[in-house]
Design a protein around this motif. Structure first.
Motif, PDB file in Angstrom:
ATOM      1  N   ILE A 283      -4.995  -5.532 -12.707  1.00  0.00           N
ATOM      2  CA  ILE A 283      -4.761  -4.852 -11.467  1.00  0.00           C
ATOM      3  C   ILE A 283      -4.775  -3.316 -11.990  1.00  0.00           C
ATOM      4  CG2 ILE A 283      -3.029  -4.301  -9.611  1.00  0.00           C
ATOM      5  CD1 ILE A 283      -1.537  -6.861 -10.427  1.00  0.00           C
ATOM      6  N   GLU A 284      -5.766  -2.503 -10.920  1.00  0.00           N
ATOM      7  CA  GLU A 284      -5.869  -1.199 -11.223  1.00  0.00           C
ATOM      8  C   GLU A 284      -4.874  -0.319 -10.510  1.00  0.00           C
ATOM      9  OE1 GLU A 284      -9.217   2.359 -10.285  1.00  0.00           O
ATOM     10  OE2 GLU A 284      -9.966   0.222 -11.225  1.00  0.00           O
ATOM     11  N   VAL A 285      -4.257   0.537 -11.149  1.00  0.00           N
ATOM     12  CA  VAL A 285      -3.053   1.180 -10.486  1.00  0.00           C
ATOM     13  C   VAL A 285      -3.029   2.810 -10.933  1.00  0.00           C
ATOM     14  CG1 VAL A 285      -1.680  -1.026 -10.552  1.00  0.00           C
ATOM     15  CG2 VAL A 285      -1.200   0.996 -12.224  1.00  0.00           C
ATOM     16  N   ASP A 286      -2.245   3.376  -9.941  1.00  0.00           N
ATOM     17  CA  ASP A 286      -2.078   4.960 -10.234  1.00  0.00           C
ATOM     18  C   ASP A 286      -1.468   4.886 -11.376  1.00  0.00           C
ATOM     19  OD1 ASP A 286      -0.788   7.520  -9.741  1.00  0.00           O
ATOM     20  OD2 ASP A 286      -2.622   7.468  -8.511  1.00  0.00           O
ATOM     21  N   ARG A 287      -1.894   5.741 -12.154  1.00  0.00           N
ATOM     22  CA  ARG A 287      -1.045   6.215 -13.616  1.00  0.00           C
ATOM     23  C   ARG A 287       0.386   6.662 -13.298  1.00  0.00           C
ATOM     24  NH1 ARG A 287      -2.910   7.915 -18.710  1.00  0.00           N
ATOM     25  NH2 ARG A 287      -5.017   7.924 -17.947  1.00  0.00           N
ATOM     26  N   THR A 288       0.741   7.380 -12.297  1.00  0.00           N
ATOM     27  CA  THR A 288       2.138   7.742 -12.054  1.00  0.00           C
ATOM     28  C   THR A 288       3.162   6.653 -11.619  1.00  0.00           C
ATOM     29  OG1 THR A 288       1.616   8.317  -9.808  1.00  0.00           O
ATOM     30  CG2 THR A 288       1.472  10.163 -11.242  1.00  0.00           C
ATOM     31  N   GLN A 289       2.384   5.376 -11.287  1.00  0.00           N
ATOM     32  CA  GLN A 289       3.000   4.431 -10.633  1.00  0.00           C
ATOM     33  C   GLN A 289       3.162   3.044 -11.455  1.00  0.00           C
ATOM     34  OE1 GLN A 289       1.794   3.523  -6.793  1.00  0.00           O
ATOM     35  NE2 GLN A 289       2.181   5.460  -5.831  1.00  0.00           N
ATOM     36  N   PHE A 290       2.384   3.186 -12.757  1.00  0.00           N
ATOM     37  CA  PHE A 290       2.243   1.966 -13.590  1.00  0.00           C
ATOM     38  C   PHE A 290       3.712   1.231 -14.003  1.00  0.00           C
ATOM     39  CE2 PHE A 290       2.276   4.987 -17.058  1.00  0.00           C
ATOM     40  CZ  PHE A 290       2.935   4.345 -18.156  1.00  0.00           C
ATOM     41  N   LYS A 291       4.499   2.397 -14.301  1.00  0.00           N
ATOM     42  CA  LYS A 291       5.844   1.640 -14.651  1.00  0.00           C
ATOM     43  C   LYS A 291       6.671   1.038 -13.949  1.00  0.00           C
ATOM     44  CE  LYS A 291       6.602   5.176 -18.336  1.00  0.00           C
ATOM     45  NZ  LYS A 291       7.576   6.282 -18.777  1.00  0.00           N
ATOM     46  N   SER A 292       6.715   1.557 -12.445  1.00  0.00           N
ATOM     47  CA  SER A 292       7.584   0.843 -11.438  1.00  0.00           C
ATOM     48  C   SER A 292       6.600  -0.460 -11.079  1.00  0.00           C
ATOM     49  CB  SER A 292       7.669   1.734 -10.286  1.00  0.00           C
ATOM     50  OG  SER A 292       6.343   2.037  -9.581  1.00  0.00           O
TER      51      SER A 292
END
Length: 337
Positions: A283-292
């Motif tokens: 899954i490709e995600v935004d770097r600012t949201q990868f932790k959540s």
């Protein structure tokens, strides 16, 4: 002073439309429709002495045409270029003694003669002194491990051995600038690695300025810190290879291994699904949201293993190709240098 300076370099080819059939062939004798192909469009960059720069782009992007203009083989339609302070297309003798070009799909060695014969011819062409010739030849054949093959006909050498001989022929006169157009094309993994290691060692020892085109990312990653990406004849990226993905937005890839299959639609809320086979999901995600995103995935799915990675450089380069010319390229290039 930079070794290579290119400003608004352009090249347009003229050709004629030819339709099938004798009637159209006869018609073309009197009236032909002229077409134009803009191979290179206002390309600009500077390369410092001793740099190895990767020059990337899809087939037909204008890479080889640019190298041919910088080596004086082609005359540009517009723009300026300086290589070691010389105008390449004036083809001054002093300039031709200070550069070499190696094209992986073209041979400069005589096919039916041993490589040593071609080396002697290059020695005469470039007026290399005997002592310098023997010293350089000895160093290059030792580095490339081909000393025992000098008197073997070129046509009897393997592809990797021939490419090594091509490099020796190009370097016998100790050029200050080297243009390499896909030097490892068609070579096996071992031969590719040896060529890469040789080029890196040679550059470190001689500080030769090198422009390298290749479709093998291993070549570029091993040799080049800086990369220029060209597409549709124009530069779309110029900067640190490791920061290619920065121009495409901060993205991460979450890779999941599941204990049991889960319906793919449940993952779409987290980001773009790169791949899915029921057990393995990328899954490709935004770097600012990868932790959540990672925390939520662990809490709501039967996850056996989870890893978080940057988008591979190869994929970032491919996206630059697909994106085409970036109208804000100058801004993005300044940000990544």
């Amino acid at each position: 002073m930079p070794a290579i300076v290119v400003k608004d370099l352009s090249k347009t080819f003229e050709y004629y439309k030819k339709e099938v059939g004798l009637r159209h062939s006869l018609t073309n004798l009197y009236a032909r429709k002229k077409l134009y192909k803009e191979a290179v469009n206002k390309v600009s960059f500077e390369i410092e002495e001793g740099e190895i720069v990767g020059f990337l782009g899809p087939n037909g992007a204008g890479k080889t045409t640019t190298l041919k203009m910088l080596s004086g083989i082609l005359y540009p339609s517009a723009g300026e270029a300086s290589v070691l302070g010389y105008n390449p297309w004036k083809r001054q003798k002093a300039f031709k003694r200070q550069f070499s070009i190696v094209m992986g799909q073209k041979n400069q060695l005589w096919w039916d003669l041993p490589a040593s014969e071609s080396f002697h011819l290059n020695k005469a062409i470039y007026e290399v002194e005997d002592n310098q010739y023997m010293r350089t030849l000895g160093e290059l054949t030792e580095l490339l491990e081909v000393r025992d093959l000098l008197n073997v006909q070129v046509r009897r050498l393997s592809l990797g051995e021939r490419m090594k001989m091509e490099l020796i022929a190009a370097l016998l006169h100790n050029p200050k600038v080297l243009f390499l157009d896909e030097p490892t094309i068609g070579l096996d993994i071992i031969s590719q690695r040896k060529i890469r290691e040789f080029l890196k060692q040679y550059n470190q020892a001689r500080r030769t300025t090198i422009i390298l085109t290749s479709h093998y990312m291993e070549d570029i990653q091993f040799l080049c810190k800086r990369t220029i990406v060209i597409n549709n004849g124009s530069v779309v990226y110029d900067g640190d290879l490791a920061r290619v993905n920065d121009t495409l937005g901060d993205r991460k890839v979450i890779k999941l291994q599941l204990e049991e299959p889960v319906e793919v639609g449940r993952f779409r809320a987290y980001g773009k699904i790169q791949s899915y086979d029921g057990i393995y999901v990328h899954i490709e995600v935004d770097r600012t949201q990868f932790k959540s995103c990672a925390q939520s995935l662990l809490a709501n799915f039967p996850v056996v293993d989870l890893t978080i990675e940057d988008i591979p450089i190869e994929e970032g380069i491919a996206r630059l190709y697909e994106r085409g010319v970036n109208t804000d390229a100058s801004t993005s290039m300044e940000n990544v240098r």
